[in-house]
Motif scaffolding. Sequence first.
Motif, PDB file in Angstrom:
ATOM      1  N   UNK A 179       0.517  -0.784  -0.385  1.00  0.00           N
ATOM      2  CA  UNK A 179      -0.002  -0.200   0.271  1.00  0.00           C
ATOM      3  C   UNK A 179       0.895   1.516  -0.139  1.00  0.00           C
ATOM      4  N   UNK A 180       1.680   1.560   0.644  1.00  0.00           N
ATOM      5  CA  UNK A 180       2.965   2.490   0.674  1.00  0.00           C
ATOM      6  C   UNK A 180       3.373   2.479  -0.327  1.00  0.00           C
ATOM      7  N   UNK A 181       4.118   1.066  -0.868  1.00  0.00           N
ATOM      8  CA  UNK A 181       4.466   1.998  -2.473  1.00  0.00           C
ATOM      9  C   UNK A 181       3.184   2.537  -3.920  1.00  0.00           C
ATOM     10  N   UNK A 182       2.437   1.405  -3.497  1.00  0.00           N
ATOM     11  CA  UNK A 182       0.804   1.999  -3.977  1.00  0.00           C
ATOM     12  C   UNK A 182       0.881   3.780  -4.294  1.00  0.00           C
ATOM     13  N   UNK A 183       0.912   4.315  -3.065  1.00  0.00           N
ATOM     14  CA  UNK A 183       0.597   5.150  -2.711  1.00  0.00           C
ATOM     15  C   UNK A 183       1.359   6.448  -2.897  1.00  0.00           C
ATOM     16  N   UNK A 184       2.899   5.006  -4.027  1.00  0.00           N
ATOM     17  CA  UNK A 184       3.732   7.202  -3.708  1.00  0.00           C
ATOM     18  C   UNK A 184       4.771   6.568  -2.357  1.00  0.00           C
ATOM     19  N   UNK A 185       4.976   6.191  -1.167  1.00  0.00           N
ATOM     20  CA  UNK A 185       5.687   7.197  -0.159  1.00  0.00           C
ATOM     21  C   UNK A 185       6.870   6.073  -0.233  1.00  0.00           C
ATOM     22  N   UNK A 186       6.907   5.894  -0.730  1.00  0.00           N
ATOM     23  CA  UNK A 186       8.651   4.846  -1.583  1.00  0.00           C
ATOM     24  C   UNK A 186       9.278   4.896  -2.408  1.00  0.00           C
ATOM     25  N   UNK A 187      10.189   5.508  -2.645  1.00  0.00           N
ATOM     26  CA  UNK A 187      11.385   5.884  -3.407  1.00  0.00           C
ATOM     27  C   UNK A 187      11.773   4.892  -4.289  1.00  0.00           C
ATOM     28  N   UNK A 188      11.853   3.541  -3.525  1.00  0.00           N
ATOM     29  CA  UNK A 188      12.424   2.366  -4.556  1.00  0.00           C
ATOM     30  C   UNK A 188      11.916   1.409  -4.738  1.00  0.00           C
ATOM     31  N   UNK A 189      11.258   1.223  -6.532  1.00  0.00           N
ATOM     32  CA  UNK A 189      10.644   0.317  -6.880  1.00  0.00           C
ATOM     33  C   UNK A 189      10.456  -1.206  -5.709  1.00  0.00           C
ATOM     34  N   UNK A 190       9.074  -1.553  -5.472  1.00  0.00           N
ATOM     35  CA  UNK A 190       8.616  -2.394  -5.474  1.00  0.00           C
ATOM     36  C   UNK A 190       8.876  -3.412  -6.214  1.00  0.00           C
TER      37      UNK A 190
END
Length: 173
Positions: A60-71
């Motif tokens: 969810x954090x990756x999907x919402x753009x809160x992570x800089x790295x690729x999932x």
Amino acid sequence: MKAMRPLLLAIIAVVLAAVGWLTTVLTTRYSMATPVLPPSALVTMGFIAVLTLIMGIRVLRWRNGKKKTMLNPILAARTLILAQACAYAGTVLLGWHAGIVIEQLRIWNLRSDQTILWLALIMGGGGLIMTIVGLVVERFCRIPPEDLEGGPGIQDRRHGEAKGEGEYAYRGD
């Protein structure tokens, strides 16, 4: 991979409740132990639900753009599979223990010790929590329609479902 259908989960729970009830009737008739999980199973159920939720929050954090790295797409696929397995296992546990509760309520006034009834209620509640966590985490793994390649309006929808794997956080780039 297709999204889980709550109606199918409800059907599974009802069928397992009937099987659990019938099994409890037969074990009671033949003076066998009631087939309810021990209290230690709650630890395992809780661990599975928490692990599923933690992995879902990462997606969810990756999907919402809160992570800089690729999932990692394998992690996203595993999270989705774990969420669906958690929901199905929770549904099975909920249905089975609901059948036991139904039979225990029928003979409520014949027993002085209601430990089995309370244990079955707690296990059914744990199954319900697992089902809810699985459904929520599965929703975490969905990519919003506007984020799909090809822009909005391109995807072919039949019966409210997105076509192919595009509806989950797995991207085959």
